[in-house]
Design a protein around this motif. Structure first.
Motif, mmCIF file in Angstrom:
data_model
loop_
_atom_site.group_PDB
_atom_site.id
_atom_site.type_symbol
_atom_site.label_atom_id
_atom_site.label_comp_id
_atom_site.label_asym_id
_atom_site.label_seq_id
_atom_site.Cartn_x
_atom_site.Cartn_y
_atom_site.Cartn_z
ATOM 1 N N ALA A 197 -40.802 10.241 -39.562
ATOM 2 C CA ALA A 197 -39.997 10.191 -38.337
ATOM 3 C C ALA A 197 -38.536 9.880 -38.647
ATOM 4 C CB ALA A 197 -40.576 9.157 -37.376
ATOM 5 N N ARG A 198 -38.298 8.988 -39.619
ATOM 6 C CA ARG A 198 -36.917 8.662 -40.000
ATOM 7 C C ARG A 198 -36.229 9.862 -40.652
ATOM 8 N NH1 ARG A 198 -39.441 3.695 -41.432
ATOM 9 N NH2 ARG A 198 -39.591 4.335 -43.617
ATOM 10 N N LEU A 199 -36.934 10.557 -41.541
ATOM 11 C CA LEU A 199 -36.369 11.753 -42.167
ATOM 12 C C LEU A 199 -36.103 12.833 -41.135
ATOM 13 C CD1 LEU A 199 -38.613 12.005 -45.368
ATOM 14 C CD2 LEU A 199 -36.173 11.415 -45.285
ATOM 15 N N LEU A 200 -37.019 12.961 -40.194
ATOM 16 C CA LEU A 200 -36.867 13.967 -39.143
ATOM 17 C C LEU A 200 -35.639 13.682 -38.301
ATOM 18 C CD1 LEU A 200 -37.965 16.407 -37.607
ATOM 19 C CD2 LEU A 200 -39.503 14.863 -36.376
ATOM 20 N N GLU A 201 -35.401 12.410 -38.042
ATOM 21 C CA GLU A 201 -34.226 12.030 -37.252
ATOM 22 C C GLU A 201 -32.940 12.464 -37.957
ATOM 23 O OE1 GLU A 201 -32.635 10.774 -33.796
ATOM 24 O OE2 GLU A 201 -34.789 10.815 -34.301
ATOM 25 N N PHE A 204 -33.525 17.027 -38.334
ATOM 26 C CA PHE A 204 -34.195 17.963 -37.417
ATOM 27 C C PHE A 204 -33.334 19.176 -37.077
ATOM 28 C CE2 PHE A 204 -32.034 15.081 -34.460
ATOM 29 C CZ PHE A 204 -31.548 15.928 -33.479
ATOM 30 N N ARG A 205 -32.000 19.022 -37.130
ATOM 31 C CA ARG A 205 -31.126 20.162 -36.842
ATOM 32 C C ARG A 205 -31.157 21.208 -37.961
ATOM 33 N NH1 ARG A 205 -28.502 15.633 -35.025
ATOM 34 N NH2 ARG A 205 -27.782 15.654 -32.844
ATOM 35 N N LEU A 231 -52.503 9.741 -36.376
ATOM 36 C CA LEU A 231 -51.762 8.559 -35.969
ATOM 37 C C LEU A 231 -50.753 8.813 -34.854
ATOM 38 C CD1 LEU A 231 -51.135 7.105 -39.537
ATOM 39 C CD2 LEU A 231 -52.839 6.355 -37.868
ATOM 40 N N ALA A 232 -50.270 10.057 -34.739
ATOM 41 C CA ALA A 232 -49.280 10.365 -33.707
ATOM 42 C C ALA A 232 -49.824 11.302 -32.636
ATOM 43 C CB ALA A 232 -48.027 10.972 -34.345
ATOM 44 N N GLY A 233 -51.006 11.844 -32.858
ATOM 45 C CA GLY A 233 -51.619 12.697 -31.848
ATOM 46 C C GLY A 233 -51.071 14.101 -31.804
ATOM 47 N N GLN A 234 -50.279 14.492 -32.779
ATOM 48 C CA GLN A 234 -49.754 15.855 -32.852
ATOM 49 C C GLN A 234 -49.445 16.199 -34.302
ATOM 50 O OE1 GLN A 234 -46.099 16.060 -30.555
ATOM 51 N NE2 GLN A 234 -45.534 13.977 -31.102
ATOM 52 N N SER A 235 -49.359 17.497 -34.585
ATOM 53 C CA SER A 235 -49.086 17.921 -35.950
ATOM 54 C C SER A 235 -47.642 17.619 -36.331
ATOM 55 C CB SER A 235 -49.359 19.419 -36.101
ATOM 56 O OG SER A 235 -48.389 20.163 -35.380
ATOM 57 N N ALA A 236 -47.349 17.708 -37.623
ATOM 58 C CA ALA A 236 -45.976 17.492 -38.089
ATOM 59 C C ALA A 236 -45.031 18.523 -37.478
ATOM 60 C CB ALA A 236 -45.930 17.559 -39.612
ATOM 61 N N LEU A 237 -45.484 19.782 -37.386
ATOM 62 C CA LEU A 237 -44.644 20.827 -36.788
ATOM 63 C C LEU A 237 -44.381 20.542 -35.314
ATOM 64 C CD1 LEU A 237 -43.175 23.488 -37.235
ATOM 65 C CD2 LEU A 237 -45.301 24.683 -36.650
ATOM 66 N N GLN A 238 -45.395 20.058 -34.621
ATOM 67 C CA GLN A 238 -45.196 19.701 -33.220
ATOM 68 C C GLN A 238 -44.186 18.571 -33.075
ATOM 69 O OE1 GLN A 238 -49.398 19.030 -32.356
ATOM 70 N NE2 GLN A 238 -49.414 20.728 -30.895
ATOM 71 N N MET A 239 -44.215 17.628 -34.000
ATOM 72 C CA MET A 239 -43.239 16.535 -33.955
ATOM 73 C C MET A 239 -41.829 17.058 -34.177
ATOM 74 S SD MET A 239 -45.247 13.417 -35.913
ATOM 75 C CE MET A 239 -43.885 12.262 -35.706
ATOM 76 N N LEU A 244 -36.575 18.504 -31.534
ATOM 77 C CA LEU A 244 -35.565 19.491 -31.161
ATOM 78 C C LEU A 244 -35.485 19.637 -29.645
ATOM 79 C CD1 LEU A 244 -36.233 22.248 -33.851
ATOM 80 C CD2 LEU A 244 -34.006 21.157 -33.411
ATOM 81 N N LEU A 245 -36.648 19.679 -28.996
ATOM 82 C CA LEU A 245 -36.686 19.837 -27.541
ATOM 83 C C LEU A 245 -36.026 18.654 -26.844
ATOM 84 C CD1 LEU A 245 -37.745 21.550 -25.145
ATOM 85 C CD2 LEU A 245 -39.842 20.162 -25.240
ATOM 86 N N LEU A 246 -36.304 17.437 -27.336
ATOM 87 C CA LEU A 246 -35.703 16.250 -26.740
ATOM 88 C C LEU A 246 -34.186 16.301 -26.818
ATOM 89 C CD1 LEU A 246 -35.844 13.378 -25.556
ATOM 90 C CD2 LEU A 246 -36.107 12.525 -27.910
ATOM 91 N N GLU A 247 -33.673 16.694 -27.988
ATOM 92 C CA GLU A 247 -32.223 16.763 -28.145
ATOM 93 C C GLU A 247 -31.619 17.849 -27.266
ATOM 94 O OE1 GLU A 247 -28.942 14.826 -29.819
ATOM 95 O OE2 GLU A 247 -31.101 14.372 -29.860
ATOM 96 N N ALA A 248 -32.331 18.965 -27.143
ATOM 97 C CA ALA A 248 -31.846 20.038 -26.280
ATOM 98 C C ALA A 248 -31.772 19.561 -24.827
ATOM 99 C CB ALA A 248 -32.779 21.243 -26.391
ATOM 100 N N LYS A 249 -32.774 18.856 -24.378
ATOM 101 C CA LYS A 249 -32.775 18.339 -23.003
ATOM 102 C C LYS A 249 -31.634 17.358 -22.784
ATOM 103 C CE LYS A 249 -37.726 18.844 -21.969
ATOM 104 N NZ LYS A 249 -39.006 18.123 -21.713
ATOM 105 N N ARG A 250 -31.367 16.515 -23.769
ATOM 106 C CA ARG A 250 -30.259 15.565 -23.652
ATOM 107 C C ARG A 250 -28.929 16.286 -23.471
ATOM 108 N NH1 ARG A 250 -31.825 11.410 -28.609
ATOM 109 N NH2 ARG A 250 -33.309 10.112 -27.443
ATOM 110 N N HIS A 251 -28.718 17.331 -24.289
ATOM 111 C CA HIS A 251 -27.459 18.092 -24.175
ATOM 112 C C HIS A 251 -27.343 18.759 -22.808
ATOM 113 C CE1 HIS A 251 -25.920 17.436 -28.119
ATOM 114 N NE2 HIS A 251 -26.889 18.087 -28.758
ATOM 115 N N LEU A 252 -28.446 19.321 -22.330
ATOM 116 C CA LEU A 252 -28.412 20.043 -21.060
ATOM 117 C C LEU A 252 -28.197 19.113 -19.873
ATOM 118 C CD1 LEU A 252 -31.323 22.563 -21.742
ATOM 119 C CD2 LEU A 252 -28.881 23.127 -21.564
ATOM 120 N N VAL A 253 -28.670 17.876 -19.992
ATOM 121 C CA VAL A 253 -28.540 16.922 -18.880
ATOM 122 C C VAL A 253 -27.227 16.156 -18.944
ATOM 123 C CG1 VAL A 253 -29.509 14.822 -17.853
ATOM 124 C CG2 VAL A 253 -31.028 16.672 -18.567
ATOM 125 N N TYR A 254 -26.814 15.720 -20.128
ATOM 126 C CA TYR A 254 -25.712 14.767 -20.223
ATOM 127 C C TYR A 254 -24.401 15.357 -20.735
ATOM 128 C CZ TYR A 254 -29.478 11.400 -19.612
ATOM 129 O OH TYR A 254 -30.546 10.697 -19.126
#
Length: 293
Positions: A197-201, A204-205, A231-239, A244-254
């Motif tokens: 998760a830290r590496l992904l942060e 991810f771009r 442990l996270a309930g989703q695959s690594a690719l899904q994470m 990416l989706l979370l960051e996209a939503k942030r840009h579109l909203v804020y």
């Protein structure tokens, strides 16, 4: 003072029957010990799934191949292993003809008294333990139990109780070792997912493949995927996609960035690809998502 075996024998007990038998076993003992081969060869080396309401069984595969099925879980065995089968557990076994080992059956009253005496619940849940370095010890224990059970030497009950106690102590200690090992493995798994998760942060771009992150962690991509699912309930690719989706939503909203600018900032090769990605995971297009806000 009465031994545990004698005390358990004094309690009202059901009639004990072994696989393939319609009569009770012929001795007043609350244990029964026999080689694996003595019964399984009579059934073409296969004991079909069944259950005992009043017996706990310990199956020691000393050598040879076996397939152990307990409560729907199939365990192939290729090394010395000890299978615990508690009362009421559905179990069935398949053996190679060269298999060596023993089946030790205990009446439930005896098993319960031994468990209370040793303050252990190891006989209450199905479990298969690899014997490993304890093989010589278990070989000697089962050989002694088998010899003592078949004989009529003075002090037989007391000797059988002592041998059973030694066997239960080994089982309890092995169970604790396995529990600690599993807990340690769980802790390492959590550490790997947190590090991912830290590496992904950070990356991810960059749209890095799973193999990139797995290599950074020193594990395989398959292992990373399995850890993320467990442990996270989703695959690594899904994470990766969800970040990416979370960051996209942030840009579109804020922000007031255009869809193309958001696409560029997140490392997509073209806005059309970004729009397809966003709609697939958000259910609406980027513009429709922004309009709703």
């Amino acid at each position: 003072m009465c031994s545990v075996i004698e005390q358990a024998r004094c309690n009202p007990v059901p009639v004990f029957r072994l696989y393939g038998e319609t009569t009770a076993w012929p001795t007043p003992d609350l244990i029964h010990c026999e080689s694996i081969a003595s019964r399984s060869r009579l059934h073409d080396w296969e004991i079909r799934p069944h259950r005992h309401g009043d017996l706990v069984q310990l199956l020691y595969v000393q050598s040879g191949a076996a397939e152990l099925e307990v409560e729907g879980q199939v365990m192939p065995v290729r090394e010395a292993s000890l299978q615990v089968t508690p009362a009421l557990a559905v179990h069935g076994f398949r053996f190679a003809e060269d298999v060596q080992g023993w089946v030790l059956s205990m009446g439930l009253p005896l098993a319960e008294q031994l468990g209370r005496l040793l303050e252990s619940t190891v006989l209450e849940q199905p479990a298969c333990f690899a014997v490993g370095e304890g093989k010589r010890h278990l070989d000697a224990l089962f050989e002694s139990i088998d010899r003592e059970y078949a004989g009529h030497a003075p002090g037989r009950d007391l000797m059988l109780q002592s041998l059973l106690n030694m066997l239960l102590v080994w089982l309890s200690r092995r169970s604790l070792e396995q529990t600690h090992a599993e807990a340690s493995q769980q802790d390492r798994g959590i550490e790997h997912v947190q590090a991912f998760a830290r590496l992904l942060e950070q990356d991810f771009r960059e749209h890095r493949p799973i193999e990139h992150y797995a290599a950074k962690l020193g594990i395989s991509a398959a292992h990373l995927n399995a850890l993320c699912r467990r442990l996270a309930g989703q695959s690594a690719l899904q994470m990766i996609h969800q970040r990416l989706l979370l960051e996209a939503k942030r840009h579109l909203v804020y922000t007031t960035l255009t869809v193309q600018q958001v696409s560029d900032s997140l490392g997509f090769s073209e806005p059309a690809y970004f729009s397809r990605f966003f709609k697939r995971y958000a259910g609406v297009s980027p513009r429709a998502f922004r309009d709703k806000r």
